[in-house]
Design a protein around this motif. Structure first.
Motif, PDB file in Angstrom:
ATOM      1  N   LYS A 176       0.850  -1.189   0.000  1.00 35.99           N
ATOM      2  CA  LYS A 176       0.000   0.000   0.000  1.00 35.99           C
ATOM      3  C   LYS A 176       0.883   1.236   0.000  1.00 35.99           C
ATOM      4  N   GLY A 177       0.697   2.129  -1.003  1.00 37.63           N
ATOM      5  CA  GLY A 177       1.462   3.368  -1.083  1.00 37.63           C
ATOM      6  C   GLY A 177       2.879   3.131  -1.579  1.00 37.63           C
ATOM      7  N   ASN A 178       3.715   4.189  -1.533  1.00 40.07           N
ATOM      8  CA  ASN A 178       5.109   4.072  -1.973  1.00 40.07           C
ATOM      9  C   ASN A 178       6.027   5.004  -1.188  1.00 40.07           C
ATOM     10  N   SER A 179       5.728   5.261   0.091  1.00 37.30           N
ATOM     11  CA  SER A 179       6.498   6.202   0.889  1.00 37.30           C
ATOM     12  C   SER A 179       7.399   5.474   1.872  1.00 37.30           C
ATOM     13  N   LEU A 180       8.615   6.019   2.068  1.00 37.59           N
ATOM     14  CA  LEU A 180       9.570   5.559   3.067  1.00 37.59           C
ATOM     15  C   LEU A 180       9.896   6.773   3.932  1.00 37.59           C
ATOM     16  N   ASN A 181       9.362   6.835   5.148  1.00 38.67           N
ATOM     17  CA  ASN A 181       9.412   8.034   5.975  1.00 38.67           C
ATOM     18  C   ASN A 181      10.253   7.805   7.218  1.00 38.67           C
ATOM     19  N   SER A 182      10.998   8.871   7.623  1.00 35.77           N
ATOM     20  CA  SER A 182      11.797   8.820   8.844  1.00 35.77           C
ATOM     21  C   SER A 182      12.093  10.243   9.298  1.00 35.77           C
ATOM     22  N   PHE A 183      12.671  10.363  10.489  1.00 42.88           N
ATOM     23  CA  PHE A 183      13.125  11.642  11.040  1.00 42.88           C
ATOM     24  C   PHE A 183      14.641  11.594  11.231  1.00 42.88           C
ATOM     25  N   VAL A 184      15.308  12.765  11.037  1.00 42.59           N
ATOM     26  CA  VAL A 184      16.758  12.883  11.183  1.00 42.59           C
ATOM     27  C   VAL A 184      17.061  13.894  12.278  1.00 42.59           C
ATOM     28  N   VAL A 189       9.352   5.945  -3.132  1.00 42.26           N
ATOM     29  CA  VAL A 189       9.992   4.794  -3.789  1.00 42.26           C
ATOM     30  C   VAL A 189       9.164   4.425  -5.015  1.00 42.26           C
ATOM     31  N   GLU A 190       9.655   4.821  -6.175  1.00 48.41           N
ATOM     32  CA  GLU A 190       8.907   4.615  -7.419  1.00 48.41           C
ATOM     33  C   GLU A 190       8.821   3.149  -7.818  1.00 48.41           C
ATOM     34  N   GLU A 191       9.694   2.302  -7.255  1.00 47.92           N
ATOM     35  CA  GLU A 191       9.715   0.881  -7.656  1.00 47.92           C
ATOM     36  C   GLU A 191       8.580   0.077  -7.022  1.00 47.92           C
ATOM     37  N   CYS A 192       7.824   0.688  -6.101  1.00 49.21           N
ATOM     38  CA  CYS A 192       6.740  -0.046  -5.442  1.00 49.21           C
ATOM     39  C   CYS A 192       5.610  -0.364  -6.431  1.00 49.21           C
ATOM     40  N   VAL A 193       5.140  -1.588  -6.385  1.00 44.12           N
ATOM     41  CA  VAL A 193       3.990  -2.020  -7.194  1.00 44.12           C
ATOM     42  C   VAL A 193       2.850  -2.304  -6.223  1.00 44.12           C
ATOM     43  N   GLU A 194       1.859  -1.410  -6.167  1.00 47.57           N
ATOM     44  CA  GLU A 194       0.787  -1.539  -5.199  1.00 47.57           C
ATOM     45  C   GLU A 194      -0.037  -2.805  -5.450  1.00 47.57           C
TER      46      GLU A 194
END
Length: 589
Positions: free
Chosen positions: A118-126, A142-147
């Motif tokens: 589900k979706g294509n986001s990889l989220n974090s805090f620095v 992440v464009e390589e994700c295939v939902e």
């Protein structure tokens, strides 16, 4: 005079702007600490064993980050913490790739993260621990994700009627010239109804119909139902051989995917009869004895493939005057049944006139059975004495045992991680259909103990049909609203091969922690040191140079601060960045 004053004021303004410009361009104080952070994601790469980032696939994602306003020496102590996104699990590490006197460049490696579909986001805090900078979001698309897209369930094939034909019980053998009636029993061993059933009769040698026509309308034989029809017959004036035969064929229609289809079934029924005296080589005055199966039972309506059962067979000597002896009963099971307790032959010393015996046979249906009914052929070889001489005789009958494929669809308990109040959770429930048949109309629901404990946008899913051997997961996404133990059930309902409804309930408990406050850094008022703000009043500039000049002038505000404590010293007591954060020791290594 006013023109000169205006020009002088404009020169002072331009001089002030040019004086501030070098300091702002450097973006740092004398000790090298950056005034603001501008982290930029330069690039990322995705490595996955399957070659595609589909639902359930694991991957290693490496993100390259650059901060042009922060020197490496001042910002190389970096913490990265995962947040809610399209991935789950895995670990995170940070590696600095730039020299101390250069702008900060580093890579963040997310190892063994699993795509949820589900979706294509990889989220974090620095967080730059050695700098007085706020926590920054580090978000990557992440464009390589295939939902994942729910497959369209193929329509379940409609069942086909399975009609079986048997003869009703007869009290005694038929005599030459005798008129009698035979009950023809029709059993449907399928979940599909047979409509407009017509029975056609074809008597064998020594028999004739006493009906106005050779066929009779039976009507509809429902799913797993039965019907019977009676036919009037008459034996010939002289019976030369025994038993007599009656051929029965059935024609019917049933519902199919393309509309209405036609079906047929046929069987040859055995009619016990006494040979005429004129044709008896022994010239016996007594009727020829026959052995017939009067009834049989498997102990239940149907037997599951792979199941053991006991077949009870009752047989009778139909003669009222003549005993039979030296009896051998043989059971031919073919490929659809097997005998588990003994060989397929049984011996009986004698049967008195009209005597009935019962034999129990332990049998088993093969686990890979692909039939809806199994047949067993029962044959008898025996002897009797007629006119002082011993005579051999034979008899045989066919028995049918309804068979069904057992349901072996099951769920497995998923791995439940600790959740956070207000954050979305994915529960992935594994399933497998170990049976030999398809399960249909599968529906999955998530039911919370208290309706307000969590929010789920899709609490019910129609999953279609699962063919034999299929396995996978049923996923639910929901957001816990309260902290503590969240109790809920995963309820899966479906239909087995016989279209019987089944339900599986899997109770689960999820531990939910209270949410962490977003404001993890202190306010400016709590910091050490003094602040000096230098700004140009926009109202004075507008009055001095006018609106056209004001639109082209950039006003800068330079905030100068003394060297401050590390950002980590100002975090709330007990704050934990989690397993995903990269430690300072990892950076040194």
């Amino acid at each position: 005079m006013k023109t000169k004053r205006f020009a002088a004021l404009l020169l002072v303004l331009l001089f002030a702007v040019s004086a501030f410009t070098p300091v702002f361009a450097e973006g740092e104080e004398e000790d090298g600490v950056g005034l603001s952070s501008q982290s930029i994601v330069e690039d990322y790469s995705v490595t996955t064993p399957s070659g595609k980032l589909t639902k359930g696939a694991t991957a290693v994602i490496v993100v390259k980050v650059r901060n042009p306003l922060l020197l490496t020496a001042d910002g190389k102590a970096i913490d990265v913490t995962r947040t809610s996104d399209s991935f789950k699990g895995g670990s995170v590490s940070v590696a600095v790739t730039s020299a101390d006197d250069k702008p900060l460049e580093y890579t963040v490696t997310f190892t063994d993260v699993q795509y949820t579909g589900k979706g294509n986001s990889l989220n974090s805090f620095v967080l730059y621990r050695d700098c007085d900078l706020p926590v920054e979001p580090l978000n990557v698309t992440v464009e390589e994700c295939v939902e994942y897209v729910e497959p369209t369930a193929d329509p379940k094939p409609l069942p086909v009627p399975e009609l079986q034909i048997n003869r009703g019980e007869m009290e005694q053998p038929v005599k030459a010239g005798e008129s009698f009636k035979v009950s023809v029993n029709i059993t449907n061993a399928s979940a599909a109804a047979a409509n407009g059933v017509i029975a056609v009769f074809e008597p064998g040698e020594g028999l004739m119909l006493e009906e106005s026509k050779t066929s009779k309308a039976v009507g509809t034989v429902g799913a797993n139902g039965s019907a019977s029809v009676t036919v009037a017959l008459k034996a010939a004036g002289s019976i030369e051989t025994t038993p007599l035969t009656l051929g029965v064929s059935l024609k019917y229609t049933y519902a199919a995917a393309e509309g209405t289809a036609e079906g047929a079934a046929e069987e040859k029924l055995l009619i016990p009869a006494a040979v005429s005296k004129a044709n008896d080589p022994t010239k016996s005055s007594a009727a020829t004895p026959n052995i017939i199966v009067t009834k049989y039972s498997c102990g239940k309506d149907s037997v599951a493939a792979g199941e053991k059962f006991k077949l009870t067979v009752s047989f009778c000597n139909t003669s009222k005057t003549t005993a039979v002896d030296n009896i051998v009963m043989a059971v031919d099971t073919g490929e659809s049944l097997s005998i588990t307790s003994a060989s397929n032959t049984y011996y009986f010393a004698a049967l008195k006139p009209n005597e009935t015996r019962t034999q129990t046979i332990e049998m088993q249906v093969p686990a890979n059975a692909a039939v809806t009914s199994a047949k067993a052929e029962i044959s008898f070889r025996y002897e009797y004495v007629s006119a002082g001489e011993r005579v051999s005789a034979n008899a045989s009958e066919s028995l049918s045992v309804p068979v069904y494929l057992p349901d072996r669809f099951s769920l497995a308990e998923p791995e439940l991680l600790t959740a956070v109040q207000g954050s979305e959770v994915n529960v992935s429930v594994p399933y497998v259909n170990r049976g030999k048949s398809e399960v249909g109309n599968v529906e999955a629901k998530i039911v919370f103990a208290a309706p307000g404990d969590a929010t789920c946008e899709q609490p019910s899913q129609m999953l279609g049909n699962f063919e034999a051997g299929k396995s996978g997961t049923i996923d639910f996404f929901f957001t816990p609203n309260v902290a503590g133990e969240l109790k809920f059930n995963i309820v899966v309902s479906y239909e087995d091969e016989m279209t019987e409804p089944k339900t599986i309930t899997l109770p689960l408990t999820l531990t939910v922690e209270e949410s962490v406050e977003d404001d993890i850094l202190p306010d400016d008022g709590d910091m050490d040191g003094e602040e000096e703000h230098a700004a140009l009043n926009p109202a004075l500039i507008a009055a001095a140079v006018g609106a056209p000049v004001l639109a082209g002038v950039v006003v800068f505000v330079v905030l100068r601060r003394k060297k401050k404590k590390k950002a980590a010293d100002t975090l709330p007591e007990g704050f934990d960045w989690g397993d995903g954060a990269a430690s300072e020791q990892e950076q040194d290594e």
